[in-house]
Design a protein around this motif. Structure first.
Motif, mmCIF file in Angstrom:
data_model
loop_
_atom_site.group_PDB
_atom_site.id
_atom_site.type_symbol
_atom_site.label_atom_id
_atom_site.label_comp_id
_atom_site.label_asym_id
_atom_site.label_seq_id
_atom_site.Cartn_x
_atom_site.Cartn_y
_atom_site.Cartn_z
ATOM 1 N N GLY A 263 0.841 -1.188 0.000
ATOM 2 C CA GLY A 263 0.000 0.000 0.000
ATOM 3 C C GLY A 263 0.878 1.242 0.000
ATOM 4 O O GLY A 263 0.891 2.014 0.954
ATOM 5 N N MET A 264 1.645 1.413 -1.080
ATOM 6 C CA MET A 264 2.632 2.491 -1.157
ATOM 7 C C MET A 264 2.013 3.853 -0.865
ATOM 8 O O MET A 264 0.918 4.166 -1.313
ATOM 9 C CB MET A 264 3.260 2.516 -2.551
ATOM 10 N N GLU A 265 2.758 4.658 -0.107
ATOM 11 C CA GLU A 265 2.299 6.002 0.230
ATOM 12 C C GLU A 265 2.880 7.054 -0.700
ATOM 13 O O GLU A 265 2.421 8.198 -0.696
ATOM 14 C CB GLU A 265 2.666 6.318 1.677
ATOM 15 N N ALA A 266 3.903 6.697 -1.463
ATOM 16 C CA ALA A 266 4.535 7.617 -2.409
ATOM 17 C C ALA A 266 5.332 6.792 -3.402
ATOM 18 O O ALA A 266 5.606 5.618 -3.168
ATOM 19 C CB ALA A 266 5.443 8.613 -1.684
ATOM 20 N N TYR A 267 5.737 7.413 -4.500
ATOM 21 C CA TYR A 267 6.455 6.675 -5.547
ATOM 22 C C TYR A 267 7.805 6.154 -5.066
ATOM 23 O O TYR A 267 8.329 5.158 -5.586
ATOM 24 C CB TYR A 267 6.644 7.556 -6.783
ATOM 25 N N ASP A 268 8.401 6.811 -4.068
ATOM 26 C CA ASP A 268 9.723 6.423 -3.564
ATOM 27 C C ASP A 268 9.647 5.654 -2.254
ATOM 28 O O ASP A 268 10.643 5.497 -1.551
ATOM 29 C CB ASP A 268 10.612 7.658 -3.405
ATOM 30 N N ASP A 269 8.467 5.157 -1.904
ATOM 31 C CA ASP A 269 8.248 4.411 -0.662
ATOM 32 C C ASP A 269 8.827 3.000 -0.794
ATOM 33 O O ASP A 269 8.406 2.214 -1.647
ATOM 34 C CB ASP A 269 6.740 4.351 -0.371
ATOM 35 N N LEU A 270 9.796 2.667 0.058
ATOM 36 C CA LEU A 270 10.414 1.338 0.050
ATOM 37 C C LEU A 270 9.875 0.451 1.164
ATOM 38 O O LEU A 270 10.284 -0.709 1.296
ATOM 39 C CB LEU A 270 11.940 1.447 0.188
ATOM 40 N N GLY A 271 8.974 0.985 1.976
ATOM 41 C CA GLY A 271 8.351 0.178 3.010
ATOM 42 C C GLY A 271 9.240 -0.052 4.214
ATOM 43 O O GLY A 271 10.095 0.769 4.567
ATOM 44 N N ILE A 272 9.061 -1.219 4.855
ATOM 45 C CA ILE A 272 9.730 -1.567 6.101
ATOM 46 C C ILE A 272 10.628 -2.773 5.860
ATOM 47 O O ILE A 272 10.252 -3.698 5.137
ATOM 48 C CB ILE A 272 8.685 -1.864 7.192
ATOM 49 N N PRO A 273 11.820 -2.810 6.478
ATOM 50 C CA PRO A 273 12.728 -3.947 6.279
ATOM 51 C C PRO A 273 12.081 -5.277 6.662
ATOM 52 O O PRO A 273 11.259 -5.351 7.582
ATOM 53 C CB PRO A 273 13.912 -3.622 7.198
ATOM 54 N N LEU A 274 12.466 -6.335 5.960
ATOM 55 C CA LEU A 274 12.012 -7.682 6.301
ATOM 56 C C LEU A 274 12.664 -8.128 7.610
ATOM 57 O O LEU A 274 13.692 -7.582 8.025
ATOM 58 C CB LEU A 274 12.350 -8.656 5.174
ATOM 59 N N GLY A 275 12.091 -9.176 8.204
ATOM 60 C CA GLY A 275 12.486 -9.552 9.558
ATOM 61 C C GLY A 275 13.827 -10.236 9.695
ATOM 62 O O GLY A 275 14.353 -10.337 10.812
ATOM 63 N N HIS A 276 14.424 -10.722 8.603
ATOM 64 C CA HIS A 276 15.682 -11.464 8.717
ATOM 65 C C HIS A 276 16.912 -10.568 8.614
ATOM 66 O O HIS A 276 18.035 -11.075 8.638
ATOM 67 C CB HIS A 276 15.753 -12.546 7.640
ATOM 68 N N LEU A 277 16.693 -9.246 8.523
ATOM 69 C CA LEU A 277 17.814 -8.318 8.403
ATOM 70 C C LEU A 277 17.449 -6.994 9.045
ATOM 71 O O LEU A 277 16.314 -6.787 9.498
ATOM 72 C CB LEU A 277 18.201 -8.121 6.932
ATOM 73 N N SER A 278 18.393 -6.096 9.095
ATOM 74 C CA SER A 278 18.129 -4.740 9.566
ATOM 75 C C SER A 278 18.717 -3.758 8.566
ATOM 76 O O SER A 278 19.646 -4.087 7.820
ATOM 77 C CB SER A 278 18.739 -4.503 10.955
ATOM 78 N N MET A 279 18.146 -2.554 8.546
ATOM 79 C CA MET A 279 18.632 -1.514 7.644
ATOM 80 C C MET A 279 18.863 -0.233 8.418
ATOM 81 O O MET A 279 18.015 0.191 9.209
ATOM 82 C CB MET A 279 17.641 -1.276 6.503
ATOM 83 N N GLN A 280 20.020 0.346 8.193
ATOM 84 C CA GLN A 280 20.383 1.592 8.851
ATOM 85 C C GLN A 280 19.924 2.765 7.999
ATOM 86 O O GLN A 280 20.310 2.895 6.834
ATOM 87 C CB GLN A 280 21.892 1.648 9.050
ATOM 88 N N ALA A 281 19.068 3.586 8.564
ATOM 89 C CA ALA A 281 18.578 4.770 7.864
ATOM 90 C C ALA A 281 18.242 5.824 8.922
ATOM 91 O O ALA A 281 18.072 5.508 10.107
ATOM 92 C CB ALA A 281 17.350 4.444 7.025
ATOM 93 N N ALA A 282 18.157 7.062 8.504
ATOM 94 C CA ALA A 282 17.886 8.160 9.423
ATOM 95 C C ALA A 282 16.888 9.113 8.793
ATOM 96 O O ALA A 282 16.551 9.006 7.617
ATOM 97 C CB ALA A 282 19.184 8.893 9.773
#
Length: 416
Positions: A263-282
Motif C-alpha cells: 500500500g505504497m504512500e509515495a512513488y519512492d516508498d520502500l516500506g519496512i525492512p524484512l524480519g531477517h535483516l536490519s537496515m540503517q537509515a535516518a
C-alpha cells in the motif's frame, strides 16, 4: 506447482522433468560433488525446472537471461567458474574447463549485478540464505493477509526478483505462480481476468508499456508489485488509481529483497525492512546500509525514513550532482519535471562543463506541446536555480539497459 504462459505444470509433470534431467550424461551416475552450472534459455519452463533441479540436488546455478548470445553466455559462465552451460535446452550442454569442485562453498545461486554503476560483479548467495529470505518475505505477506494471492510474474525468472520473490516464495507458501514470459498484452490481460486474486510482478519499464491496458475501464487490477528501480511519479500515480493494492520491494544483489512497501504512500516508498535483516537509515538523507547474517552491506543508495518508519529512496549516492559545491539529487528534479502537464517520463543526470564543472542535465519524454524551454522554465519556478537543468533534451524514449534500468553513468558518458 506453477504455470508457464497459463499452461499449468502439475507435480507429476514436474517430477517427470526432474527425472529426465537426472538421466543426463553428466548426472546419470548421481550428483556426488557440488558444482556450478549456468542456465540460459528463452524457454521459461526449461529454465525454471532446471534451476529447481539443481537446487534440489544441492548444486549451484548461474541463471542467465534467455536472450544472451551463446558466446557471451559461455564467457559469463566461465567467469563464474561453472562446470558447464545449458543453453536453450537440456540437450544443448557445453562443458567448460573451469569445472573445479566447489567443496569450500555451500550450494548457491550466482548472479551478476546489473552494472548500472560500472562493471557487473559476480554475487554468490547460498540456497540457505535464499531460504531465510523466502521465510521472511512470506511472513510479511502473511501479516498483510496476502499469502493466497497468485503471482503473475512478468519479470524475468533469471533475475532474483522474478525467481525468488515471484516464483520460489509463492511455491513455498502453497500458491501457484504464473510465469508470463514474452506474452502479448492481450495474453496478459486474459490471464489477469482469469485470476481474480492476482498480484502482478513487473518492473517499471514493463509496467510503463502495459499502462494502456488499465486505462479507461480496461483490465481491473487487484495488486501490482514493482521492483528493480523506483517508479516514476507519473507511473506511480497511474497504477495507484488502476490497482486496488500497490506494492514495491527494494533490495540489492548481495542481500536479495530487503524491504517491502504494501500500500505504497509515495512513488519512492520502500516500506519496512524484512524480519531477517536490519537496515540503517535516518530522518536525514544518508546511505542505506543492510546488516544480514553478520555482514554489513553498504548499498550505495541514498535514503531516509518517513512516517511510521518507512524507508524512502532518494537515489544513488554516486548519482549526486555537485553544482559549485551544492548537492543536487536527480530524483528531486525528476519529480518536479514529472509534475509538468504533458510530461510522460524524465531522467536527470550529471553533465560536465569545461569551465563550470558539474551541471544538471535532463532527458524528457513528453507530448509535442511541451518544449525544452517549458521544462526549464517550470523547474526555475519550482526549484532553486542551481537545481534547474542547464540542458534539457526532448526525446521519444529514454535509453535503458537490457535489465530495464536507466544508467545515469552511461548517459553522462554519452554527453561528454
Amino acid at each position: 506447482m506453477f504455470a508457464v504462459n497459463q499452461e499449468r505444470i502439475s507435480r507429476s509433470a514436474y517430477i517427470q522433468a526432474i527425472e529426465r534431467y537426472g538421466q543426463l550424461e553428466i548426472f546419470r551416475h548421481g550428483v556426488r560433488e557440488a558444482r556450478s552450472y549456468a542456465v540460459c534459455s528463452s524457454d521459461p519452463l526449461f529454465a525454471l525446472t532446471m534451476i529447481l533441479f539443481l537446487r534440489e540436488t544441492d548444486q549451484s546455478v548461474l541463471p542467465l537471461h534467455g536472450d544472451t548470445p551463446l558466446e557471451t553466455a559461455l564467457r559469463m559462465a566461465e567467469r563464474a567458474g561453472c562446470a558447464g552451460l545449458f543453453y536453450g535446452s537440456a540437450e544443448q550442454y557445453y562443458p567448460l574447463q573451469a569445472s573445479a569442485v566447489r567443496a569450500d562453498e555451500p550450494p548457491s545461486i550466482y548472479q551478476f549485478s546489473s552494472g548500472t554503476t560500472g562493471e557487473p560483479k559476480l554475487i554468490r548467495r547460498s540456497w540457505e540464505e535464499v531460504s531465510r529470505e523466502i521465510a521472511a518475505y512470506n511472513d510479511r505477506f502473511a501479516s498483510y493477509s496476502l499469502a493466497e494471492e497468485t503471482p503473475v510474474v512478468l519479470a524475468s525468472i533469471t533475475h532474483a526478483y522474478g525467481l525468488i520473490s515471484g516464483v520460489l516464495s509463492a511455491m513455498e507458501r502453497g500458491a501457484e505462480p504464473v510465469v508470463m514470459s514474452g506474452a502479448s498484452p492481450k495474453a496478459i490481460a486474459q490471464c489477469l481476468r482469469a485470476i481474480p486474486k492476482h498480484l502482478l510482478y513487473g518492473v517499471p519499464a514493463l509496467l510503463q508499456g502495459l499502462a494502456p491496458l488499465f486505462e479507461h475501464g480496461g483490465v481491473k487490477l487487484r495488486g501490482v508489485m514493482s521492483s528493480g528501480a523506483p517508479m516514476s511519479p507519473i507511473l506511480y500515480e497511474h497504477y495507484r488509481q488502476a490497482s486496488a493494492l500497490l506494492l514495491q520491494q527494494y533490495g540489492c544483489s548481495e542481500a536479495g529483497c530487503a524491504s517491502l512497501a504494501v500500500g505504497m504512500e509515495a512513488y519512492d516508498d520502500l516500506g519496512i525492512p524484512l524480519g531477517h535483516l536490519s537496515m540503517q537509515a535516518a530522518a536525514e538523507p544518508s546511505e542505506l546500509v543492510i546488516t544480514i547474517g553478520g555482514r554489513t552491506i553498504p548499498t550505495g543508495d541514498l535514503g531516509c525514513t518517513f512516517g511510521e518508519g518507512n524507508l524512502r529512496f532518494l537515489g544513488r549516492m554516486d548519482d549526486l550532482i555537485n553544482v559549485s559545491g551544492l548537492k543536487v539529487m536527480p530524483a528531486e528534479v525528476e519529480e518536479v519535471i514529472c509534475r509538468l502537464e504533458g510530461v510522460v517520463e524524465a531522467v536527470v543526470y550529471r553533465g560536465i562543463h569545461p569551465i563550470n564543472g558539474e551541471t544538471v542535465r535532463a532527458q524528457v519524454v513528453a507530448s509535442d506541446s511541451v518544449t525544452a524551454g517549458d521544462v526549464r522554465e517550470w523547474c526555475l519556478r519550482h526549484l532553486p536555480p542551481y537545481k534547474a537543468p542547464s540542458e534539457v533534451r526532448m526525446t521519444a524514449s529514454i535509453p535503458r539497459m537490457p535489465s530495464g534500468k536507466i544508467s545515469r553513468k552511461l548517459l553522462e558518458q554519452e554527453g561528454v
